[in-house]
Design a protein around this motif. Structure first.
Motif, PDB file in Angstrom:
ATOM      1  N   UNK A 189       0.921  -1.165   0.199  1.00  0.00           N
ATOM      2  CA  UNK A 189       0.026   0.053  -0.030  1.00  0.00           C
ATOM      3  C   UNK A 189       0.838   1.265  -0.027  1.00  0.00           C
ATOM      4  N   UNK A 190       1.927   1.472   0.794  1.00  0.00           N
ATOM      5  CA  UNK A 190       2.880   2.462   0.924  1.00  0.00           C
ATOM      6  C   UNK A 190       3.469   2.699  -0.436  1.00  0.00           C
ATOM      7  N   UNK A 191       3.817   1.720  -1.214  1.00  0.00           N
ATOM      8  CA  UNK A 191       4.389   1.797  -2.359  1.00  0.00           C
ATOM      9  C   UNK A 191       3.492   2.073  -3.799  1.00  0.00           C
ATOM     10  N   UNK A 192       2.075   2.051  -3.587  1.00  0.00           N
ATOM     11  CA  UNK A 192       1.239   2.197  -4.751  1.00  0.00           C
ATOM     12  C   UNK A 192       1.472   3.423  -5.632  1.00  0.00           C
ATOM     13  N   UNK A 193       1.692   4.571  -5.044  1.00  0.00           N
ATOM     14  CA  UNK A 193       1.604   5.687  -5.919  1.00  0.00           C
ATOM     15  C   UNK A 193       2.935   5.748  -6.469  1.00  0.00           C
ATOM     16  N   UNK A 194       4.268   5.390  -5.766  1.00  0.00           N
ATOM     17  CA  UNK A 194       5.477   5.215  -6.636  1.00  0.00           C
ATOM     18  C   UNK A 194       5.653   3.948  -7.660  1.00  0.00           C
ATOM     19  N   UNK A 195       4.865   3.006  -7.574  1.00  0.00           N
ATOM     20  CA  UNK A 195       4.743   1.863  -8.368  1.00  0.00           C
ATOM     21  C   UNK A 195       4.037   2.294  -9.604  1.00  0.00           C
ATOM     22  N   UNK A 196       3.040   3.102  -9.265  1.00  0.00           N
ATOM     23  CA  UNK A 196       1.837   3.302 -10.577  1.00  0.00           C
ATOM     24  C   UNK A 196       2.887   4.540 -11.539  1.00  0.00           C
ATOM     25  N   UNK A 197       3.333   5.481 -10.545  1.00  0.00           N
ATOM     26  CA  UNK A 197       4.017   6.446 -11.478  1.00  0.00           C
ATOM     27  C   UNK A 197       5.277   5.674 -12.247  1.00  0.00           C
ATOM     28  N   UNK A 198       5.910   4.965 -11.645  1.00  0.00           N
ATOM     29  CA  UNK A 198       7.295   4.145 -12.188  1.00  0.00           C
ATOM     30  C   UNK A 198       6.739   3.729 -13.604  1.00  0.00           C
TER      31      UNK A 198
END
Length: 262
Positions: A189-198
């Motif tokens: 959950x805490x990596x959702x934004x970063x992973x989607x952005x990547x």
């Protein structure tokens, strides 16, 4: 003044659209559908944007249609027939704008994506989900079969999986959603934004015109017979091969250098 119901933030060729009605779990209200339609129309003509991320504010991605608005629509003499017909037509129009956009659209999903919210995930070109996210087409639980969400869902997942979800109203978790093809990947959950952005950045680095022609061809051919699909795809590749930037890209690959794309 209240915040806009749909937020847009552009950065590095990526537009992030945020459904901004957390109190209603980002329901697809009349106002939300109108805002999405208008923003998609703007994005369709925006050559500076190479990828789009669609997310929800608060604890949920999207809980589907606004049931309070739908119930209010029953107050008319026809018991809501005209309103419901218009609502579902407007929703279908918004959904069909997504594959028609030149840019890939990635859903960034957390919390829940239910009914028309699950339809929205299924309609996006790709999706990244946080662990713990739940997906459902659960209208049958209140006596309303999710017939319009079924269109997108049944084009994403195996038919028996779709039918089970539609007729039982049961939710599936993010891991199962990835297994059946509703989402591309599941992340913490805490990596959702970063992973989607990547993922969006990876797409945005490609030759924009190639992604655009490829996305259009993808949705065109998928509805064709196999023979017709090959004929169509071959014609698209011929057109693509004749571009200056494609010639440069192939030359750069063979010469082991970065392409000089216009």
């Amino acid at each position: 003044m209240s915040d806009p119901i749909l937020l847009r933030d552009d950065h590095g060729g990526i537009a992030t659209l945020t459904l901004n009605a957390p109190a209603s779990l980002n329901a697809l209200s009349d106002a939300m559908l109108a805002a999405l339609k208008a923003e998609f129309a703007r994005l369709a003509g925006d050559g500076t944007i190479r990828a789009i991320v669609l997310k929800g504010a608060g604890k949920a991605f999207c809980a589907g249609h606004d049931l309070k608005e739908m119930q209010a629509g029953r107050q008319s003499p026809d018991r809501g027939r005209a309103y419901f017909a218009d609502l579902f037509a407007r929703c279908a129009e918004v959904m069909q704008l997504i594959p028609a956009l030149p840019q890939p659209v990635i859903a960034e999903v957390q919390g829940i994506a239910t009914a028309a919210g699950c339809q929205l995930v299924a309609t996006c070109d790709m999706a990244v989900a946080a662990e713990g996210t739940r997906f459902g087409v659960n209208g049958v639980n209140i006596g309303l079969f999710c017939s319009t969400p079924m269109v997108a869902l049944s084009r994403n997942v195996p038919r028996k999986v779709a039918f089970e979800m539609l007729t039982t109203g049961q939710f599936i978790d993010a891991t199962r959603a990835a297994e059946v093809g509703l989402v591309n990947r599941v992340v913490q959950a805490e990596a959702l934004g970063a992973e989607t952005r990547a993922l969006a950045e990876t797409v945005a680095q490609k030759l924009t015109a190639a992604v655009k022609i490829g996305k259009r061809a993808f949705y065109d051919q998928i509805e064709m017979t196999r023979d017709a699909a090959y004929d169509h795809a071959a014609a698209v590749m011929v057109e693509n091969m004749l571009w200056r930037d494609t010639e440069e890209g192939i030359s750069a690959f063979l010469e082991k250098r970065r392409p000089d794309w216009s």
